[in-house]
Design a protein around this motif. Structure first.
Motif: not given
Lengths: 340, 340
Positions: A66-68, A87-90, A121-138
Motif C-alpha cells: 500500500k506504499a512504495d 509522491a509516487k505512492c511513497g 501515504v500519510h502516517f505522521a503529524a503535520l507540525w514538522p512541515e509547517v515548522e520547516a517552513i517557519t525556519e525560512h521566515g515564512l
C-alpha cells in the motif's frame, strides 16, 4: 539473551538508527531518511504518539503493497506560485522534502505559494512541515484528509477523516508559533488508548454504529467519531476534504478508506501546503509583522494562557541538553541487535 | 401620521432604498452602493442580524468620524498573485468590490491569489464575499479580526476578536458550499439578544470580568467571550489575528479596540481573502474537482446532515419568488417618508 536497558540518544543517532530499520526493509534513502527524521523529531519532542511506535505501521503498510518504499518523488509542475509533487505512492515525508526548496523560493518570489502533493501515504503529524517552513521566515499552513472515521455534524456515519490542520508562524527569538490538530474532537489513537486501558471515552467524542452517542471505546471505533466544535469544526473538516482532496485531484477520506479497505494501514491521498511571506504582505506597513505578532503572543502569555506546542518545545529543550530517552521496549523497535 | 404597514420588496428595490439612506447621509456612491448590496442581500437571505438593523451602526460610525463615507478605495499593488487594496478608512464592502475583478483575474492566471485589504471598517458578514468569488468558478476563503472581546483558551481577558472565518466552494448546478462563522462560541449579538430578553446565556459562552464562568449576559458583555472548540478554536482565532492583521500590516483586534475606544461602533482593521482555481490545481487528475466535491456533499446530505447556509439559500429562494418581507419598524429604518 539479556534484556536491553533504557537508554538516551542524540537526535542524530536516533535518526540514523531509525533510518537503518527502514533501509533494512528495502526503503530507499529518500523514504527512509525522511521518515526517520520525523519519527526522531517526534521522540525528541515527547510526542510518543508519532514516535518509534509508528515504525511498525509504516513497515506493515509497505509490506502490504500500500506504499512504495522505493518511490522517488517527482516535482511535476512548478509554475508561478504552484508546485505539484507526485509522491509516487511513497510516504508524504519524502515528497515534502522534495517540495520544500521550491515552496520557499516561490513564496519569497510571489509572496505566497502552494504545494499540492498527490499519491502520498500519510502516517505522521503535520507540525514538522509547517515548522520547516517557519525556519525560512515564512508562514506555513498544511492540511490533508485521512480516512473516513468521522461523521459530519448532524449525521451518523463515518465520511470525513480526522483531517489534521496545521499552522506555523516564524518568531525571530523564540520557537515558532505552531499548532497542529485533528479536526475530530479526539484523535483515533486517544480512543484506542482508553480502549486498551478498559476505560470509557468522554461524552461527545463519538457515536455507535446505530448513530447513538456512546462512551464505549469499542462502539466508538466501530461507529463514528465526531468533529471538534460541532458544526464549525465539521465545516472546517469538510473544507479540508475540498481543498486537499477534491481541489488537488486526489482521494477524499471516504475514497481513501475504500481504496485501502482497512484502518490498520496508513492511507494514501493528497496534501495541500501554503506558504506566505509576511515581509511581502506587510511591506507598506509602519509596523513589522513580527512586532505585531509578538505583541499578540505577549497578550496571550501575560494572562496565563499558553501558546500551542509549548510542551513539545520544552521536551525538545530537555532532549537537546540531556538526550532523547527511550525505554527498553522502544529500543527493541529500532535495534533488535542491541540486546544480543 | 399613519403607521406604515409591513411590505415586500424586490432585491433591487430594497438595495436602492438602502442606498438612498446612505446617499442622504453623504456617503459616496461606491460606499453607499456596496453597503446597500450586502444589507439587502442579508435581508433577502433572512439574515436579520446583518440586515437593515445594521444601517444605524454604519451611520453612527461615519458620524463619529470613525469611517470615511466618501472614501474611494485604491488598489495600491497588483503584482503577481497579491493584490493590496487601501480602503482609505471607508467600509470593507466597497474595497472588496474594487478588489474582486483583480482577484478573479489573478487567481485564474496563477491558480491562487490573495487580496489584503487595509484600513477598512467592518460591519457585515463575510459570506457575500466568498459567494461572489464562487460565482466566478473559484474557491474563496476570507478572514478578519474584529475587536478584542474574546479570551484565548486558558486566559481570562478579552484579547482576540470574534474573528470570522468564511469559505466558499462553487457548485455548477446548486447554490455554492458556503460557511461563515465567528470563531467565538457565540456572536456578540446573540448575547445581546438574550440580555434584552432577560434570559441567561448557555454555559461555556463567556467569563465575567473576574475570569469566572458566567451565564449572566451583562457579566459576559463586560467580561470575555470564549472561542469555539476550546484550544483548537482559540488557535484558529489567533491564526486569523496573525494572517489578517500582523501579516498584512494592519491592526489586531486588541489594537482596533484601543483605536476605537468602544464596541458600539464598527472597528477598523484589515482583511485577508484567498482565491483558488480548482481547475488549475486538479489539472492532472482524471476526476474533476467538482465531481469529487459533489460526491462529498452527497455523502453529507444522504445521512441526514445539512450543508451550511442551506437555511439562507432557502430564504433567498422564497425572497426571489415572493419578495423580501420587512416589518413596519424595519421599513422606517430605510424610508421614513413612506409613512407620511
Amino acid at each position: 539473551m539479556e534484556k536491553v536497558l533504557a537508554q538516551t540518544f542524540t537526535y542524530e543517532a536516533l535518526t540514523s538508527l531509525i533510518e537503518n530499520v527502514f533501509r533494512e526493509a528495502n526503503f530507499n534513502s529518500y523514504q527512509a531518511g525522511a521518515i526517520a527524521r520525523v519519527i526522531a523529531a517526534a521522540e525528541r519532542d515527547g510526542c510518543k504518539s508519532h514516535g518509534v511506535y509508528r515504525i511498525a505501521g509504516c513497515l506493515r503498510t509497505a509490506a502490504a503493497g500500500k506504499a512504495d518504499p522505493t518511490a522517488v518523488p517527482q516535482v511535476v509542475e512548478c509554475s508561478g506560485p504552484i508546485i505539484k509533487v507526485d509522491a509516487k505512492c511513497g510516504f508524504a515525508n519524502a515528497a515534502f522534502e522534495f517540495a520544500l526548496p521550491h515552496l520557499v523560493e516561490r513564496a519569497r518570489k510571489h509572496g505566497l505559494a502552494a504545494v499540492a502533493i498527490n499519491n502520498c501515504v500519510h502516517f505522521a503529524a503535520l507540525w514538522p512541515e509547517v515548522e520547516a517552513i517557519t525556519e525560512h521566515g515564512l508562514v506555513g499552513m498544511a492540511m490533508c484528509p485521512s480516512y473516513a472515521t468521522v461523521a459530519p455534524t448532524g449525521g451518523t456515519k463515518p465520511l470525513l477523516g480526522t483531517n489534521p490542520f496545521a499552522f506555523g508562524w516564524p518568531r525571530p527569538d523564540a520557537a515558532p508559533y505552531v499548532f497542529d490538530f485533528a479536526t475530530s474532537v479526539a484523535a483515533r489513537g486517544e480512543i484506542e488508548i482508553l480502549r486498551r486501558a478498559g476505560k470509557p471515552i468522554p461524552e461527545g467524542w463519538a457515536l455507535d454504529a446505530e448513530g447513538a452517542p456512546t462512551t464505549d471505546p469499542d462502539a466508538a471505533l466501530s461507529g463514528a467519531m465526531l468533529p471538534f466544535g460541532n458544526h464549525k469544526g465539521s465545516a472546517i473538516s469538510t473544507m479540508i476534504e475540498l481543498l486537499a482532496a477534491a481541489m488537488i485531484g486526489d482521494l477524499t477520506s471516504s475514497e481513501a478508506l475504500d481504496e485501502l479497505g482497512t484502518t490498520t494501514l496508513a492511507p494514501r491521498h493528497g496534501e495541500l501546503i501554503l506558504a506566505f511571506d509576511p515581509d511581502r504582505f506587510s511591506a507598506q506597513s509602519s509596523v513589522a509583522a513580527a512586532v505585531r505578532a509578538e505583541g499578540l503572543f505577549d497578550g496571550i502569555v501575560r494572562q496565563g494562557a499558553r501558546l500551542p506546542s509549548q510542551r513539545r518545545f520544552e521536551a525538545r529543550k530537555r532532549s537537546l541538553s540531556s538526550g532523547i530517552h527511550l525505554t527498553a521496549d522502544e529500543i527493541e523497535m529500532i535495534d533488535p541487535n542491541l540486546d544480543q
